[in-house]
Design a protein around this motif. Structure first.
Motif, PDB file in Angstrom:
ATOM      1  N   ASN A 156      18.730   4.254   1.206  1.00 23.02           N
ATOM      2  CA  ASN A 156      17.585   5.117   1.532  1.00 23.02           C
ATOM      3  C   ASN A 156      16.632   5.275   0.351  1.00 23.02           C
ATOM      4  N   VAL A 157      15.352   5.048   0.636  1.00 16.16           N
ATOM      5  CA  VAL A 157      14.299   5.197  -0.366  1.00 16.16           C
ATOM      6  C   VAL A 157      13.226   6.100   0.230  1.00 16.16           C
ATOM      7  N   HIS A 158      12.709   7.010  -0.578  1.00 18.02           N
ATOM      8  CA  HIS A 158      11.755   8.016  -0.086  1.00 18.02           C
ATOM      9  C   HIS A 158      10.366   7.392   0.108  1.00 18.02           C
ATOM     10  N   THR A 159      10.131   6.893   1.307  1.00 20.66           N
ATOM     11  CA  THR A 159       8.873   6.216   1.640  1.00 20.66           C
ATOM     12  C   THR A 159       8.391   6.723   3.005  1.00 20.66           C
ATOM     13  N   GLN A 160       7.419   6.035   3.556  1.00 14.72           N
ATOM     14  CA  GLN A 160       6.886   6.409   4.886  1.00 14.72           C
ATOM     15  C   GLN A 160       7.515   5.577   6.009  1.00 14.72           C
ATOM     16  N   GLY A 217       0.786  -1.225   0.000  1.00 18.44           N
ATOM     17  CA  GLY A 217       0.000   0.000   0.000  1.00 18.44           C
ATOM     18  C   GLY A 217       0.819   1.277   0.000  1.00 18.44           C
ATOM     19  N   SER A 218       2.137   1.163   0.142  1.00 19.63           N
ATOM     20  CA  SER A 218       2.958   2.374   0.260  1.00 19.63           C
ATOM     21  C   SER A 218       4.380   2.072  -0.201  1.00 19.63           C
ATOM     22  N   GLY A 219       5.123   3.121  -0.487  1.00 25.70           N
ATOM     23  CA  GLY A 219       6.568   3.037  -0.666  1.00 25.70           C
ATOM     24  C   GLY A 219       7.051   2.006  -1.671  1.00 25.70           C
ATOM     25  N   PRO A 259      17.041  -3.893  16.382  1.00 27.00           N
ATOM     26  CA  PRO A 259      16.060  -4.925  15.984  1.00 27.00           C
ATOM     27  C   PRO A 259      15.907  -5.008  14.470  1.00 27.00           C
ATOM     28  N   TYR A 260      15.972  -3.861  13.824  1.00 29.51           N
ATOM     29  CA  TYR A 260      15.852  -3.826  12.362  1.00 29.51           C
ATOM     30  C   TYR A 260      17.026  -4.582  11.720  1.00 29.51           C
ATOM     31  N   VAL A 261      18.238  -4.281  12.183  1.00 29.66           N
ATOM     32  CA  VAL A 261      19.429  -4.947  11.636  1.00 29.66           C
ATOM     33  C   VAL A 261      19.332  -6.464  11.851  1.00 29.66           C
ATOM     34  N   GLY A 293      -1.471  -7.167   0.117  1.00 33.04           N
ATOM     35  CA  GLY A 293      -1.865  -7.363   1.505  1.00 33.04           C
ATOM     36  C   GLY A 293      -1.203  -6.279   2.327  1.00 33.04           C
ATOM     37  N   ASP A 294      -2.006  -5.502   3.053  1.00 38.56           N
ATOM     38  CA  ASP A 294      -1.417  -4.401   3.828  1.00 38.56           C
ATOM     39  C   ASP A 294      -2.236  -4.186   5.086  1.00 38.56           C
ATOM     40  N   ILE A 295      -1.540  -3.827   6.162  1.00 41.10           N
ATOM     41  CA  ILE A 295      -2.242  -3.574   7.425  1.00 41.10           C
ATOM     42  C   ILE A 295      -3.116  -2.323   7.300  1.00 41.10           C
TER      43      ILE A 295
HETATM   44  N1  LIG Z   1      12.635   3.210   2.804  1.00 36.23           N
HETATM   45  C1  LIG Z   1      13.866   2.789   2.931  1.00 36.23           C
HETATM   46  O1  LIG Z   1      14.819   3.572   2.928  1.00 36.23           O
HETATM   47  C2  LIG Z   1      14.127   1.303   3.036  1.00 36.23           C
HETATM   48  C3  LIG Z   1      15.457   0.873   2.928  1.00 36.23           C
HETATM   49  C4  LIG Z   1      15.727  -0.477   3.030  1.00 36.23           C
HETATM   50  C5  LIG Z   1      14.697  -1.378   3.212  1.00 36.23           C
HETATM   51  N2  LIG Z   1      13.404  -0.931   3.320  1.00 36.23           N
HETATM   52  C6  LIG Z   1      12.362  -1.936   3.512  1.00 36.23           C
HETATM   53  O2  LIG Z   1      11.369  -1.781   2.514  1.00 36.23           O
HETATM   54  C7  LIG Z   1      10.155  -2.387   2.978  1.00 36.23           C
HETATM   55  C8  LIG Z   1       9.008  -1.463   2.673  1.00 36.23           C
HETATM   56  O3  LIG Z   1       9.123  -0.291   3.471  1.00 36.23           O
HETATM   57  P1  LIG Z   1       8.915   1.175   2.879  1.00 36.23           P
HETATM   58  O4  LIG Z   1      10.194   1.879   3.016  1.00 36.23           O
HETATM   59  O5  LIG Z   1       8.253   1.122   1.586  1.00 36.23           O
HETATM   60  O6  LIG Z   1       7.959   1.789   4.015  1.00 36.23           O
HETATM   61  P2  LIG Z   1       6.423   2.274   3.980  1.00 36.23           P
HETATM   62  O7  LIG Z   1       6.079   2.539   5.406  1.00 36.23           O
HETATM   63  O8  LIG Z   1       6.239   3.354   2.990  1.00 36.23           O
HETATM   64  O9  LIG Z   1       5.642   0.967   3.462  1.00 36.23           O
HETATM   65  C9  LIG Z   1       5.512  -0.165   4.278  1.00 36.23           C
HETATM   66  C10 LIG Z   1       4.127  -0.772   4.071  1.00 36.23           C
HETATM   67  O10 LIG Z   1       4.020  -1.918   4.926  1.00 36.23           O
HETATM   68  C11 LIG Z   1       2.759  -1.864   5.586  1.00 36.23           C
HETATM   69  N3  LIG Z   1       2.856  -2.594   6.864  1.00 36.23           N
HETATM   70  C12 LIG Z   1       3.443  -2.210   8.022  1.00 36.23           C
HETATM   71  N4  LIG Z   1       3.272  -3.145   8.970  1.00 36.23           N
HETATM   72  C13 LIG Z   1       2.576  -4.164   8.401  1.00 36.23           C
HETATM   73  C14 LIG Z   1       2.115  -5.408   8.856  1.00 36.23           C
HETATM   74  N5  LIG Z   1       2.298  -5.795  10.141  1.00 36.23           N
HETATM   75  N6  LIG Z   1       1.460  -6.209   7.995  1.00 36.23           N
HETATM   76  C15 LIG Z   1       1.227  -5.824   6.706  1.00 36.23           C
HETATM   77  N7  LIG Z   1       1.629  -4.626   6.226  1.00 36.23           N
HETATM   78  C16 LIG Z   1       2.309  -3.812   7.058  1.00 36.23           C
HETATM   79  C17 LIG Z   1       2.467  -0.386   5.771  1.00 36.23           C
HETATM   80  O11 LIG Z   1       1.090  -0.118   5.972  1.00 36.23           O
HETATM   81  C18 LIG Z   1       2.999   0.178   4.453  1.00 36.23           C
HETATM   82  O12 LIG Z   1       1.990   0.193   3.463  1.00 36.23           O
HETATM   83  C19 LIG Z   1      10.370  -2.678   4.465  1.00 36.23           C
HETATM   84  O13 LIG Z   1      10.643  -4.058   4.638  1.00 36.23           O
HETATM   85  C20 LIG Z   1      11.591  -1.844   4.806  1.00 36.23           C
HETATM   86  O14 LIG Z   1      12.294  -2.394   5.890  1.00 36.23           O
HETATM   87  C21 LIG Z   1      13.101   0.390   3.241  1.00 36.23           C
END
Ligand SMILES: NC(=O)c1ccc[n+]([C@@H]2O[C@H](COP(=O)([O-])OP(=O)(O)OC[C@H]3O[C@@H](n4cnc5c(N)ncnc54)[C@H](O)[C@@H]3O)[C@@H](O)[C@H]2O)c1
Length: 273
Positions: free
Chosen positions: A188-192, A15-17, A155-157, A36-38
């Motif tokens: 880094n990716v421009h997301t939420q 649903g995002s990013g 925890p993330y690492v 599938g998204d929360i």
């Molecule tokens: N943005 C970055 O810089 C970056 C870098 C490396 C890895 N990531 C990884 O990319 C993936 C996507 O993250 P993003 O950056 O797009 O962030 P985001 O917050 O924009 O998107 C994450 C999505 O996951 C959903 N979500 C959160 N918890 C959930 C759950 N329990 N069950 C189902 N859906 C859930 C959120 O509603 C959201 O739509 C993640 O695994 C994140 O760790 C992001």
């Protein structure tokens, strides 16, 4: 996977990013997309966006940390499409604290979503994907934080190292199950992502609205998630195990592996003496 058109992709956190970027990239190649998204409203928004591209899509409310819910989601997707060719275990969350300030609830939340969420996805979808004929692929979203240490996000690492390990093992066991695998390790990716506390479930502390201006600034300057989606699509076509997005993050891998190899050199010297 050479021919994407007409195949079915499942994306958690779609649903995002980055998940939304993948949904667009795969839909643009003619794949049907299940999200599938929360956040149901966010998933449904992406469903409408990709349907406008002429493909068939569904969106469902899903907490990837809930094993039974992931099983029901898989049932729903197989009922609708009959087959799943590409599973993207992508949903993820992060907390920002030094290790000694990280609460038990922080650890449990991040582990349950980032690590158990990936395991739940594999367990729910893999048996039926394995039974299907033809090409199949799993993409797990880790991070460059799964390749080398990063301070303030323990925890993330830990979970992202786990996702890299799961993906490498899936790849090593490929001849047993016949499914290709990739692990996505973006910088880094421009997301939420910095606001991921918005989705924190009540049993692991509830919504967390703390802000992190420094990290937010870095993430806001990050890559366009649509570009990440296109990189992932090409990696699936090329059957690549590791998917990196930022060439400058190479030094994180070099630093870690140099330290590990130096420790082996020391070990060899000790054994020889
Ligand atoms: N943005 C970055 O810089 C970056 C870098 C490396 C890895 N990531 C990884 O990319 C993936 C996507 O993250 P993003 O950056 O797009 O962030 P985001 O917050 O924009 O998107 C994450 C999505 O996951 C959903 N979500 C959160 N918890 C959930 C759950 N329990 N069950 C189902 N859906 C859930 C959120 O509603 C959201 O739509 C993640 O695994 C994140 O760790 C992001």
């Amino acid at each position: 996977m050479q021919d994407l058109a007409g195949k079915v992709a499942v994306i958690t956190g779609g649903g995002s990013g980055i998940g939304r970027g993948m949904a667009h990239a795969f839909a643009a190649a003619g794949m049907h997309v299940a999200i599938g998204d929360i956040e149901l409203a966010a998933g449904e928004r992406v469903q409408r966006e990709v349907e406008e591209m002429g493909i068939s899509s569904i969106a469902a409310k899903l907490d990837v940390a809930d094993r039974d819910a992931v099983g029901s989601f898989a049932d729903k997707v197989f009922d609708k499409f009959g087959e799943v060719h590409l599973l993207c275990n992508n949903a993820g969350v992060v907390t920002f604290d030094l290790m000694d300030d990280t609460s038990d609830a922080d650890w449990r939340w991040v582990i349950s979503v980032n690590l158990e969420g990936v395991i739940n996805g594999i367990q729910a979808f893999m048996p039926r994907m394995k039974a299907q004929a033809g090409e199949k692929h799993i993409v797990n979203t880790a991070s460059i934080a799964g390749i080398g240490p990063h301070e303030g996000i323990a925890p993330y690492v830990a979970t992202k190292y786990g996702v890299v390990g799961i993906s490498e093992t899936l790849h090593a066991e490929r001849e047993h199950h016949g499914i290709g695998s990739s692990v996505l390790c973006p910088g880094n990716v421009h997301t939420q992502i910095v606001a991921s506390g918005r989705n924190r479930q009540d049993d692991v502390g509830g919504p967390d609205s703390r802000v992190h201006p420094d990290v937010q600034e870095q993430i806001s300057a990050g890559m366009d998630p649509m570009e990440v989606g296109r990189i992932v699509r090409q990696a699936v076509i090329d059957d690549d195990l590791y998917i990196f997005t930022h060439p400058d993050t190479r030094e994180i891998a070099e630093k870690r592996f140099a330290a590990i190899l130096a420790a082996f050199d020391k070990c060899a010297a000790r054994s020889a003496s």
